[in-house]
Design a protein around this motif. Structure first.
Motif, PDB file in Angstrom:
ATOM      1  N   SER A   1      -5.223  14.550  -7.154  1.00 52.00           N
ATOM      2  CA  SER A   1      -5.813  13.656  -5.910  1.00 52.00           C
ATOM      3  C   SER A   1      -4.590  12.544  -5.657  1.00 52.00           C
ATOM      4  O   SER A   1      -4.161  12.395  -4.567  1.00 52.00           O
ATOM      5  N   ALA A   2      -4.177  11.957  -7.031  1.00 48.41           N
ATOM      6  CA  ALA A   2      -2.904  11.201  -6.506  1.00 48.41           C
ATOM      7  C   ALA A   2      -1.834  11.864  -6.044  1.00 48.41           C
ATOM      8  O   ALA A   2      -0.948  11.337  -5.338  1.00 48.41           O
ATOM      9  N   TRP A   3      -1.354  12.945  -6.605  1.00 54.28           N
ATOM     10  CA  TRP A   3      -0.274  13.713  -5.904  1.00 54.28           C
ATOM     11  C   TRP A   3      -0.623  14.249  -4.601  1.00 54.28           C
ATOM     12  O   TRP A   3       0.544  14.259  -3.870  1.00 54.28           O
ATOM     13  N   GLY A   4      -1.794  14.185  -4.166  1.00 60.24           N
ATOM     14  CA  GLY A   4      -2.054  14.528  -2.710  1.00 60.24           C
ATOM     15  C   GLY A   4      -2.025  13.120  -1.910  1.00 60.24           C
ATOM     16  O   GLY A   4      -1.322  13.364  -0.813  1.00 60.24           O
ATOM     17  N   ARG A   5      -2.447  12.013  -2.426  1.00 60.22           N
ATOM     18  CA  ARG A   5      -1.917  10.960  -1.558  1.00 60.22           C
ATOM     19  C   ARG A   5      -0.531  10.597  -1.502  1.00 60.22           C
ATOM     20  O   ARG A   5      -0.089   9.993  -0.428  1.00 60.22           O
ATOM     21  N   ARG A   6       0.258  10.963  -2.746  1.00 53.46           N
ATOM     22  CA  ARG A   6       1.509  10.571  -2.655  1.00 53.46           C
ATOM     23  C   ARG A   6       2.265  11.670  -1.570  1.00 53.46           C
ATOM     24  O   ARG A   6       3.238  10.956  -0.781  1.00 53.46           O
ATOM     25  N   SER A   7       1.960  12.839  -1.548  1.00 49.53           N
ATOM     26  CA  SER A   7       2.541  13.721  -0.507  1.00 49.53           C
ATOM     27  C   SER A   7       2.039  13.291   0.828  1.00 49.53           C
ATOM     28  O   SER A   7       2.842  13.346   1.731  1.00 49.53           O
ATOM     29  N   THR A   8       0.894  12.913   1.177  1.00 47.67           N
ATOM     30  CA  THR A   8       0.540  12.200   2.448  1.00 47.67           C
ATOM     31  C   THR A   8       1.594  11.063   2.856  1.00 47.67           C
ATOM     32  O   THR A   8       1.712  10.905   3.867  1.00 47.67           O
ATOM     33  N   ALA A   9       1.840  10.052   1.885  1.00 45.97           N
ATOM     34  CA  ALA A   9       2.434   9.027   1.988  1.00 45.97           C
ATOM     35  C   ALA A   9       3.844   9.457   2.762  1.00 45.97           C
ATOM     36  O   ALA A   9       4.592   8.995   3.423  1.00 45.97           O
ATOM     37  N   ILE A  10       4.510  10.332   1.754  1.00 47.07           N
ATOM     38  CA  ILE A  10       5.809  10.697   2.062  1.00 47.07           C
ATOM     39  C   ILE A  10       5.948  11.414   3.499  1.00 47.07           C
ATOM     40  O   ILE A  10       6.674  11.130   4.396  1.00 47.07           O
ATOM     41  N   VAL A  11       4.798  12.428   3.942  1.00 51.88           N
ATOM     42  CA  VAL A  11       4.970  12.794   5.138  1.00 51.88           C
ATOM     43  C   VAL A  11       4.724  11.862   6.144  1.00 51.88           C
ATOM     44  O   VAL A  11       5.262  12.170   7.425  1.00 51.88           O
ATOM     45  N   GLY A  12       3.829  10.871   6.139  1.00 53.96           N
ATOM     46  CA  GLY A  12       3.582   9.813   7.042  1.00 53.96           C
ATOM     47  C   GLY A  12       4.611   9.020   7.154  1.00 53.96           C
ATOM     48  O   GLY A  12       5.131   8.743   8.503  1.00 53.96           O
ATOM     49  N   VAL A  13       5.473   8.657   6.075  1.00 52.65           N
ATOM     50  CA  VAL A  13       6.777   7.794   6.400  1.00 52.65           C
ATOM     51  C   VAL A  13       7.653   8.670   7.103  1.00 52.65           C
ATOM     52  O   VAL A  13       8.484   8.292   8.106  1.00 52.65           O
TER      53      VAL A  13
ATOM     54  N   GLY B   1       0.925  -1.193   0.081  1.00 55.70           N
ATOM     55  CA  GLY B   1      -0.244   0.026  -0.102  1.00 55.70           C
ATOM     56  C   GLY B   1       0.812   1.384  -0.031  1.00 55.70           C
ATOM     57  O   GLY B   1       0.596   2.171  -0.593  1.00 55.70           O
ATOM     58  N   VAL B   2       1.983   1.106   0.649  1.00 54.32           N
ATOM     59  CA  VAL B   2       2.738   2.512   0.942  1.00 54.32           C
ATOM     60  C   VAL B   2       3.347   2.750  -0.371  1.00 54.32           C
ATOM     61  O   VAL B   2       3.691   3.994  -0.971  1.00 54.32           O
ATOM     62  N   THR B   3       3.859   1.736  -1.117  1.00 54.29           N
ATOM     63  CA  THR B   3       4.433   1.520  -2.519  1.00 54.29           C
ATOM     64  C   THR B   3       3.654   2.125  -3.589  1.00 54.29           C
ATOM     65  O   THR B   3       3.782   3.040  -4.163  1.00 54.29           O
ATOM     66  N   ALA B   4       2.343   1.607  -3.466  1.00 52.57           N
ATOM     67  CA  ALA B   4       1.258   2.334  -4.519  1.00 52.57           C
ATOM     68  C   ALA B   4       1.077   3.648  -4.145  1.00 52.57           C
ATOM     69  O   ALA B   4       0.822   4.529  -5.344  1.00 52.57           O
ATOM     70  N   LEU B   5       1.122   4.020  -2.910  1.00 49.79           N
ATOM     71  CA  LEU B   5       0.465   5.375  -2.655  1.00 49.79           C
ATOM     72  C   LEU B   5       2.044   6.355  -3.185  1.00 49.79           C
ATOM     73  O   LEU B   5       1.621   7.426  -3.967  1.00 49.79           O
ATOM     74  N   LEU B   6       3.272   5.901  -3.134  1.00 51.85           N
ATOM     75  CA  LEU B   6       4.344   6.548  -3.262  1.00 51.85           C
ATOM     76  C   LEU B   6       4.619   6.823  -4.917  1.00 51.85           C
ATOM     77  O   LEU B   6       4.951   7.755  -5.479  1.00 51.85           O
ATOM     78  N   GLN B   7       4.320   5.580  -5.552  1.00 48.74           N
ATOM     79  CA  GLN B   7       4.173   5.786  -6.859  1.00 48.74           C
ATOM     80  C   GLN B   7       3.065   5.976  -7.588  1.00 48.74           C
ATOM     81  O   GLN B   7       2.916   5.769  -8.903  1.00 48.74           O
ATOM     82  N   ALA B   8       1.974   6.397  -7.045  1.00 53.00           N
ATOM     83  CA  ALA B   8       0.750   6.982  -7.403  1.00 53.00           C
ATOM     84  C   ALA B   8       0.064   6.007  -8.599  1.00 53.00           C
ATOM     85  O   ALA B   8      -0.180   6.141  -9.469  1.00 53.00           O
TER      86      ALA B   8
END
Length: 593
Positions: free
Chosen positions: A422-434, A404-411
């Motif tokens: 929205s995909a870039w938003g999810r990617r940014s959220t994943a980066i901040v979360g990690v 799931g983390v990989t999918a978010l990071l790679q959109a």
């Protein structure tokens, strides 16, 4: 007739050929972040050894560039995964391990944690005598790690101190590599496997990667799981796993039973061949335990089915009022642990419901992640079981969370890259979360830095006590915070008294969490008891003990100052050694016989 063929002239209106704009390679930004992380850490490293005391540990006491280096390395890794820059991802992963563990090597004068030195003496004993004495202590009955370090010292010419200093970095790199191959044994993609390796490292705040049997056993245990999961394709892998498991059995008491629980469940799921392999593991672990049952019985009951008691940490069992720093650091650890466990559990439930055709695979990774919880059913492990359970669960939880983390990071969604806001938003959220998880874990890991900081002077004094004092001498510490048992001579002291280096609470005849030493009655009674028995005694008060008490709140504020005042006023205790780091008192030799 003559045909004349003419070629049409190019129209002046035709567009000019486009000049291609070259985009910078995808690896440049992640690589720059990795380089920046290394540079920031290098500058911060110069501030670590002389960092002023802070109740919040090294992350706040050292240069702010230390925390910045951790965040930069995390961002570099996330961007490398997002941009699919494999070499940059590997470099960022290694850099993350370096910036988060190398302070344990270069930021200290001596290896951290006073209990690390209990392992030194066993290594020294093996090097001197080429054998162990199983009557001494439990370490001589599970000597695998100590024999390995002794062999390494003999072969390479190094010493145990050097091994211990570099151990956290080396073993953490080994754990990262082992988790990566555990994922690959399940045919997980390279990107997902790299993310799982990162998560298993970055979330590990437990600080069990000092030179210890459990650190070695845990690392080998991940390798065993990877080999066992490959056993359906290769029987050779299964028997190599058995050989490594045998090494774990003679190294650590708890780790084999975690592996047995996982192996039994995986066998039921049909993920391990041959099926009787679990019986072989049980025979090895239980057989060895039965051979040393008399030693284990000295530490109380082998099984404790009080789940609530097993869930408690050592500090919760002992009481005291921890500092605000310890409370904050403990909260950071709980946030990371809760996030990992709750997220992994939620993913498992979702997969189980939405992908019924993959339920056996879902149960496989769930078993790896949550089988360690069975430990809590029957063992508290001295108030440390919950920490071990979290550490053992990390490889499996990382396997669950990594896709799931990989999918978010790679959109990516359903195997395709999504290029929307929205995909870039999810990617940014994943980066901040990690990045946030990594920083919180580092805070939990380094929060107790000063309580665990061992000085060269305390090592020298402890060595002189063991090599120069009569083995019948007691060394009484007023709190945890003095290296002990660090040379082979400790065995002579144990033969004289198994409790020769226990804390002052042992000699006060009851737990002393509320003792502030405003009244000298109990100290006088202890002194009279030691004198009446003709017991040679030394009392140590180190700076580390003060820091430990201030951080964990083992005693009320001012207690150690009151204790020192009592001892200074008692002519039966002589101040034999005094410095800013250590006070050493000796019970009058004439009275002590």
């Amino acid at each position: 007739m003559t045909a004349i063929i003419t070629r049409a002239a190019p129209s002046s209106a035709a567009p000019a050929p486009r000049r291609e704009t070259r985009r910078p390679p995808t690896w440049t930004v992640p690589a720059a972040l990795v380089a920046a992380a290394g540079a920031a850490w290098a500058v911060s490293a110069t501030t670590m050894r002389d960092a002023p005391w802070s109740m919040f540990g090294l992350l706040t006491a050292a240069s702010p560039l230390f925390a910045a280096s951790i965040v930069l390395a995390a961002l570099g890794f996330c961007l490398a995964i997002a941009l699919q820059a494999r070499r940059s991802a590997v470099a960022a992963l290694v850099m993350t391990v370096v910036v988060m563990r190398l302070p344990m090597t270069v930021g200290v004068a001596e290896p951290s944690y006073s209990w690390t030195y209990k392992h030194f003496g066993v290594v020294d004993y093996i090097q001197r005598y080429g054998a162990v004495d199983q009557t001494i202590d439990i370490y001589h009955n599970w000597p695998g790690a100590f024999a390995l370090v002794a062999w390494l010292n003999d072969v390479t010419g190094t010493d145990t101190t050097s091994v211990a200093l570099w151990f956290p970095v080396v073993v953490q790199l080994a754990i990262v590599y082992a988790v990566y191959h555990l994922c690959r044994s399940r045919d997980m993609p390279v990107w997902t496997s790299l993310v799982a390796a990162y998560l298993a490292h970055a979330a590990n705040w437990v600080a069990q990667d000092y030179m210890s049997p459990q650190a070695i056993a845990f690392t080998l245990g991940i390798v065993v799981l990877a080999l066992l999961l490959s056993s359906t394709r290769s029987r050779a892998a299964a028997w190599v796993a058995v050989a490594i498991f045998a090494g774990i059995v003679v190294t650590h008491q708890l780790t084999p039973f975690w592996l047995i629980a996982a192996t039994a469940a995986l066998t039921i799921l049909g993920r391990i061949r041959p099926r009787y392999l679990v019986a072989v593991l049980v025979a090895l672990a239980v057989g060895y335990m039965l051979l040393h049952l008399d030693v284990l019985s000295r530490f109380g009951s082998l099984l404790n089915f009080d789940l609530l008691a097993n869930l408690q940490t050592r500090s919760q069992q002992s009481g005291g009022t921890p500092s605000i720093g310890q409370s904050v650091n403990s909260l950071a650890a709980r946030i990371v642990s809760g996030a990992v466990w709750v997220s992994a559990g939620a993913v498992i439930v979702r997969r189980f419901i939405r992908h019924p055709q993959q339920r056996r695979e879902t149960l496989t990774v769930a078993t790896i992640a949550f089988s360690p919880l069975l430990i809590l059913v029957g063992q508290g492990y001295g108030g440390e079981a919950i920490f071990r359970v979290f550490m053992y669960s990390l490889p499996g939880c990382a396997m669950i969370l990594a896709p799931g983390v990989t999918a978010l990071l790679q959109a990516r969604r359903r195997g395709r890259t999504v290029r929307t806001s929205s995909a870039w938003g999810r990617r940014s959220t994943a980066i901040v979360g990690v990045a946030a998880m990594t920083l919180l874990s580092a805070q939990a890991y380094y929060g107790g830095w000063f309580a665990n900081l061992v000085t060269t002077e305390s090592v020298d004094v402890a060595t002189r006590i063991l090599t120069e004092e009569d083995p019948s001498t007691l060394t009484i510490g007023v709190a945890p915070g003095a290296p002990g048992r660090l040379v082979a001579e400790y065995a002579d002291f144990v033969r004289s008294s198994a409790v020769f280096d226990t804390g002052i609470d042992t000699w006060l005849n009851s737990w002393w969490e509320d003792e502030d030493f405003s009244d000298p009655t109990r100290m006088n009674r202890m002194t009279e008891t030691l004198l009446a028995s003709g017991q040679r005694s030394i009392m140590l008060i180190t700076r580390q003990m003060r820091y430990y008490n201030d951080y964990y709140g083992t005693l009320p504020a001012g207690s150690l100052d009151n204790l020192i005042a009592i001892v200074d006023a008692d002519p039966r205790w002589m101040l034999e050694y005094s410095s800013d780091d250590i006070l050493m008192y000796r019970l009058d030799d004439g009275a002590g016989g």
